[in-house]
Design an enzyme around this catalytic site. Structure first.
Site, PDB file in Angstrom:
ATOM      1  N   TYR A 124       0.808  -1.221   0.000  1.00  0.00           N
ATOM      2  CA  TYR A 124       0.000   0.000   0.000  1.00  0.00           C
ATOM      3  C   TYR A 124       0.839   1.268   0.000  1.00  0.00           C
ATOM      4  CZ  TYR A 124      -4.730  -1.781   0.647  1.00  0.00           C
ATOM      5  OH  TYR A 124      -5.946  -2.349   0.474  1.00  0.00           O
ATOM      6  N   LYS A 191       3.431 -14.252   6.015  1.00  0.00           N
ATOM      7  CA  LYS A 191       3.667 -15.363   5.086  1.00  0.00           C
ATOM      8  C   LYS A 191       5.189 -15.421   4.914  1.00  0.00           C
ATOM      9  CE  LYS A 191       2.037 -18.501   2.216  1.00  0.00           C
ATOM     10  NZ  LYS A 191       1.291 -19.688   2.642  1.00  0.00           N
ATOM     11  N   ASP A 224      -2.705 -17.646   5.435  1.00  0.00           N
ATOM     12  CA  ASP A 224      -3.665 -18.635   4.908  1.00  0.00           C
ATOM     13  C   ASP A 224      -4.267 -19.456   6.052  1.00  0.00           C
ATOM     14  OD1 ASP A 224      -1.040 -19.444   5.159  1.00  0.00           O
ATOM     15  OD2 ASP A 224      -1.043 -20.793   3.442  1.00  0.00           O
ATOM     16  N   ASP A 248      -5.940  -5.086   5.696  1.00  0.00           N
ATOM     17  CA  ASP A 248      -7.108  -4.555   4.990  1.00  0.00           C
ATOM     18  C   ASP A 248      -8.119  -5.671   4.751  1.00  0.00           C
ATOM     19  OD1 ASP A 248      -8.752  -2.892   3.539  1.00  0.00           O
ATOM     20  OD2 ASP A 248      -7.653  -3.140   1.674  1.00  0.00           O
TER      21      ASP A 248
END
Ligand code: NAD
Length: 365
Positions: A124, A191, A224, A248
């Protein structure tokens, strides 16, 4: 005491929900001097800029703002106003409490999850390279030289930037929040097995910070795995701290767990300033229809009152909303068991019902 607060009504449903929040906050008796400023499509119309300098100056002056959602005009050249505001004012922490209120039709009950999203870095940050530009060609050459990797020359590139400084700030914010609000656990989301130098850094800094807070349980969860666990066992979570993009997405997922976007307040917080706003956008299809749920922005307003030290007034608003929801009579369409329920109340009827409950609470206390 009179508080000076910047009010950005916003676009689409923004003016309706802002008015609802303004009236509700005033009903608590807290005195607020609203400094109205504009951003988004309305500001573009009025000043030829989606984020006029006067709006930034107003927030810098007042240190606190209540903001309706704004529309980012579609088309190249328009940067998201929200991203620009957060970067310009270094509002590095986005705080989104997701709590179930009895009476809201949801799949889960008794949830109380705090989503803390890093607000200024990651994908972002707005560092983007357009397909076909000379800068992109240079970057592609650099990648090919340093990574032994061939990229398609017609690639577009967005950079995922995560720093130790940014991560330290957001993870400390999360642990301090846990300490101050008697929360038991912080889950750091990443991740890191794939993105070793961005998410990996986020995780390793978070682990270091966690050591300074031995009384708070710490876990790290892959994004995940988090999605699966949130859908199956959301009650396992207390505070989530995430890099910007995951934050987000996950804050919207958590809003869904507790009744949807109409029930999701939020705040963007920096060291010296804060902007309080709902998680939802300007919902253009409902603009001017007096139909959407004002609770997200009213609850954001309650967060703002708490930030100003007006704990009593903030609790009054939250209790009033809880009562209105529990009665179930005067709620908007999204809180009815069926979408097209003809008994759904309007935004203004719901606001009046909340104000009524706040007034009743004066007689109780
Ligand atoms: P949105 O959140 O505006 O609306 C999506 C849908 O969610 C709506 O159509 C409606 O069904 C539901 N919804 C949203 N708010 C609701 C409420 N208060 N009560 C009941 N239902 C509600 O998302 P979008 O349509 O993707 O975005 C519209 C515009 O808003 C875009 O221009 C986007 O850039 C902007 N946006 C602004 C902000 C912000 O200012 N903070 C945040 C997100 C999106």
């Amino acid at each position: 005491m009179v508080y000076n607060v910047t009010l950005i009504p916003g676009d689409g449903v923004g003016p309706e929900v802002s008015e609802a929040a303004q009236k509700t906050l005033e009903a608590t008796g807290v005195k607020i001097n609203w400094d109205v400023a504009y951003a988004g499509a309305k500001a573009q119309e009025m000043y030829g800029s989606t984020l006029p300098p006067g709006t930034i100056e107003s927030i810098k002056r007042n240190k606190v703002a209540l903001k309706g959602p704004v529309t980012t005009p579609v088309g190249s050249g328009f940067r998201s106003v929200n991203v620009a505001l957060r970067m310009e004012l270094d509002l590095y922490a986005c705080l989104r409490p997701c709590k179930t209120y009895p009476g809201v039709p949801t799949r889960y009950q008794n949830l109380d999850i705090i989503v803390i999203r890093e607000n200024t870095e990651d994908l972002y940050a707005g560092i983007e390279f357009q397909r076909g530009s000379p800068e992109t060609a240079r970057l592609i050459r650099l990648v090919e030289e340093t990574q032994a990797r061939i990229l398609h020359p017609d690639s577009g590139i967005s950079l995922k930037v995560i720093s130790e400084t940014g991560t330290r700030k957001i993870t400390k914010f999360a642990f301090n929040y846990a300490r101050e609000h008697d929360r038991k656990k912080v889950s750091v989301i990443h991740k890191a097995n794939i993105m070793k130098y961005s998410d990996g850094l986020f995780l390793s800094v978070a682990k270091e910070v966690a050591k300074e807070y031995p009384e708070i349980e710490f876990e790290d969860v892959m994004i995940d795995t988090l999605c699966m666990r949130l859908v199956r066992w959301p009650e396992q979570f207390d505070i989530l701290v995430l890099p910007n993009l995951y934050g987000d997405i996950i804050s919207e997922l958590c809003a869904g767990l507790v009744g949807g976007l109409g029930m999701a307040p939020g705040a963007n917080i920096g060291d010296t300033m804060a902007i309080f706003e709902a998680t939802h956008g300007s919902a253009p299809k409902y603009a001017g229809k007096n139909k959407v749920n004002p609770f997200s922005l009213i609850l954001s307003g309650a967060m703002m009152l708490r930030h100003l030290g007006e704990e009593d007034a903030a609790s009054k608003i939250e209790r009033a909303i809880a009562k209105v929801i529990l009665e179930g009579k005067t709620v908007t369409y999204d809180l009815k068991p069926y979408r097209d329920d003809p008994t759904a109340a309007t935004t203004s009827q719901v606001t009046e019902a909340v104000i009524e409950k706040i007034k009743e609470s004066y007689y109780e206390s």
